[in-house]
Design a protein around this motif. Sequence first.
Motif, short mmCIF file in Angstrom:
data_model
loop_
_atom_site.label_atom_id
_atom_site.label_comp_id
_atom_site.label_asym_id
_atom_site.label_seq_id
_atom_site.Cartn_x
_atom_site.Cartn_y
_atom_site.Cartn_z
N ARG A 61 21.76 47.56 50.29
CA ARG A 61 21.63 46.68 49.06
C ARG A 61 22.85 46.60 48.29
NH1 ARG A 61 15.76 49.10 47.38
NH2 ARG A 61 14.56 48.53 49.29
N GLY A 62 22.86 45.43 47.42
CA GLY A 62 23.76 45.36 46.59
C GLY A 62 25.18 45.08 47.15
N LEU A 63 24.93 44.27 48.51
CA LEU A 63 26.28 43.83 49.11
C LEU A 63 27.08 42.75 48.20
CD1 LEU A 63 24.98 43.59 52.72
CD2 LEU A 63 26.34 45.73 51.93
N GLU A 64 26.60 42.53 47.33
CA GLU A 64 27.48 41.35 46.58
C GLU A 64 28.56 42.50 45.75
OE1 GLU A 64 23.74 42.36 43.86
OE2 GLU A 64 24.43 41.84 45.97
N HIS A 65 28.50 43.81 45.74
CA HIS A 65 29.18 44.68 44.91
C HIS A 65 30.08 45.29 45.85
CE1 HIS A 65 26.95 43.76 41.28
NE2 HIS A 65 26.12 44.27 41.74
N ARG A 66 29.97 45.07 47.23
CA ARG A 66 30.61 45.92 48.32
C ARG A 66 32.05 45.47 48.07
NH1 ARG A 66 28.99 44.24 54.45
NH2 ARG A 66 29.15 42.26 53.27
N PRO A 67 33.08 46.27 48.23
CA PRO A 67 34.41 46.18 48.17
C PRO A 67 34.94 45.86 49.53
CG PRO A 67 34.31 48.44 48.31
CD PRO A 67 32.75 47.99 48.09
N SER A 68 35.71 44.64 49.69
CA SER A 68 36.37 44.39 50.80
C SER A 68 37.68 44.80 51.13
CB SER A 68 36.15 42.88 50.99
OG SER A 68 36.72 42.11 49.88
N GLY A 69 38.19 45.18 50.12
CA GLY A 69 39.76 45.66 50.09
C GLY A 69 40.02 46.95 49.57
N ALA A 70 41.12 47.33 48.90
CA ALA A 70 41.18 48.74 48.30
C ALA A 70 40.32 48.91 47.15
CB ALA A 70 42.72 48.48 47.82
N ALA A 71 39.81 50.22 47.37
CA ALA A 71 38.90 50.33 46.48
C ALA A 71 38.55 52.01 46.56
CB ALA A 71 37.43 49.73 46.66
N LEU A 72 38.18 52.46 45.26
CA LEU A 72 37.63 53.97 45.32
C LEU A 72 36.38 53.93 45.22
CD1 LEU A 72 37.84 56.98 44.48
CD2 LEU A 72 38.10 56.33 42.12
N TYR A 170 40.25 58.46 39.90
CA TYR A 170 40.01 57.24 39.03
C TYR A 170 41.14 56.92 38.00
CZ TYR A 170 37.61 54.54 35.43
OH TYR A 170 37.55 53.70 34.46
N ARG A 171 41.22 58.17 37.17
CA ARG A 171 42.34 58.09 36.09
C ARG A 171 43.82 57.80 36.64
NH1 ARG A 171 43.48 63.53 34.08
NH2 ARG A 171 44.75 63.50 35.99
N PRO A 176 39.05 50.48 39.31
CA PRO A 176 37.73 50.65 39.27
C PRO A 176 37.00 51.51 40.25
CG PRO A 176 38.50 48.41 39.41
CD PRO A 176 39.61 49.09 39.79
N CYS A 177 35.79 51.67 40.08
CA CYS A 177 35.01 52.90 40.99
C CYS A 177 33.75 52.26 41.39
CB CYS A 177 35.00 54.23 40.58
SG CYS A 177 34.28 55.45 41.35
N TRP A 178 33.34 52.25 42.71
CA TRP A 178 32.22 51.57 42.88
C TRP A 178 31.22 52.61 43.32
CZ3 TRP A 178 36.65 48.86 43.24
CH2 TRP A 178 36.79 47.41 43.38
N PRO A 209 34.57 49.81 35.48
CA PRO A 209 35.86 49.46 35.19
C PRO A 209 36.68 50.32 35.23
CG PRO A 209 34.45 48.80 33.33
CD PRO A 209 33.49 49.48 34.29
N ALA A 210 38.01 49.88 35.26
CA ALA A 210 39.25 51.01 35.07
C ALA A 210 39.43 51.16 33.58
CB ALA A 210 40.49 50.39 35.69
N GLY A 211 40.03 52.38 33.15
CA GLY A 211 40.55 52.58 31.91
C GLY A 211 39.44 53.51 31.21
N LEU A 212 38.32 53.95 31.62
CA LEU A 212 37.62 54.74 30.64
C LEU A 212 37.95 56.20 30.68
CD1 LEU A 212 33.89 54.03 32.05
CD2 LEU A 212 35.11 52.81 30.16
N LYS A 213 37.79 56.55 29.49
CA LYS A 213 38.17 58.18 29.37
C LYS A 213 37.49 59.22 30.19
CE LYS A 213 41.29 57.41 25.88
NZ LYS A 213 42.82 57.48 26.22
N ARG A 214 38.08 60.52 30.68
CA ARG A 214 37.16 61.13 31.58
C ARG A 214 35.74 61.26 31.30
NH1 ARG A 214 39.46 66.72 34.48
NH2 ARG A 214 40.98 65.19 35.22
N PRO A 215 35.60 61.94 30.21
CA PRO A 215 34.11 62.33 29.64
C PRO A 215 33.15 61.11 29.94
CG PRO A 215 35.49 63.46 28.09
CD PRO A 215 36.35 62.21 29.06
N GLU A 216 33.73 59.72 29.50
CA GLU A 216 32.90 58.56 29.49
C GLU A 216 32.77 58.25 30.88
OE1 GLU A 216 32.90 54.03 27.74
OE2 GLU A 216 34.71 55.37 27.50
#
Length: 235
Positions: A61-72, A170-171, A176-178, A209-216
């Motif tokens: 499910r959620g294949l609309e969110h599936r990454p097709s290229g470089a991804a974490l 991630y940092r 971004p992280c999927w 999305p990228a850019g969040l602080k570690r605790p968040e």
Amino acid sequence: MLEIRRLLFAAWLYLSMPVVAIGLSPALLLPHRYAMGVIKIWSAVVMFGLRWIMGVTVEFRGLEHRPSGAALVAGKHQSMLDVVVPFAVLPDPCFVFKKELMYAPFLGWFALKTGMLPVDRAAHARALKDMTSKARDRLKDGRQVIIFPEGTRQLPGAAPAYKPGVAAIYRDLEAPCWPVATNSGEHWPAKGIKFVPGHVVFEFLEPIPAGLKRPEFMREIQARIEAASARLSGG
């Protein structure tokens, strides 16, 4: 009858690895895509047996969110199935896994050839730095780096135990992280062969999305994966 099916599928699972690995071992001498193709064939063989011997179906499910290229990609880890299915749905997955598996017959051969990411857990900070550096290289190659934030398989419903390794990658990658949720442990146990017929779902969630602080980031990824996995398990 169920016990017989469990034994048959266990035999199918553990024999398929050497049969495919040895039968298609010439791929180890060829470029990366051929060795990855062998792993994808093995994944399809396992999932075929899982459905027709054990009566376990798999849905994505959620294949609309599936990454097709470089991804974490960060996934819930409840069973060995979590390692099998990404090869069926992602173009070029690359796992973070414990270094000891590199020395395993068959598995280690193809893990080395396809550039998986072994981690020496005893090395702590040095291992984390090495893992992040190698993950950056894999992303440059357009691959999907897969990590299980809890580090090891957990029973369905168990209290989450997320490790900071995923936040470090991630940092440092500034990417971004999927997240991926699943209920796989309800039908494929973390240990043993007590497989249970039924329906397994793997759900790609909206990327963080990228850019969040570690605790968040740690709060966000745990909340998303745990809530979705509990929902898939009927909790």
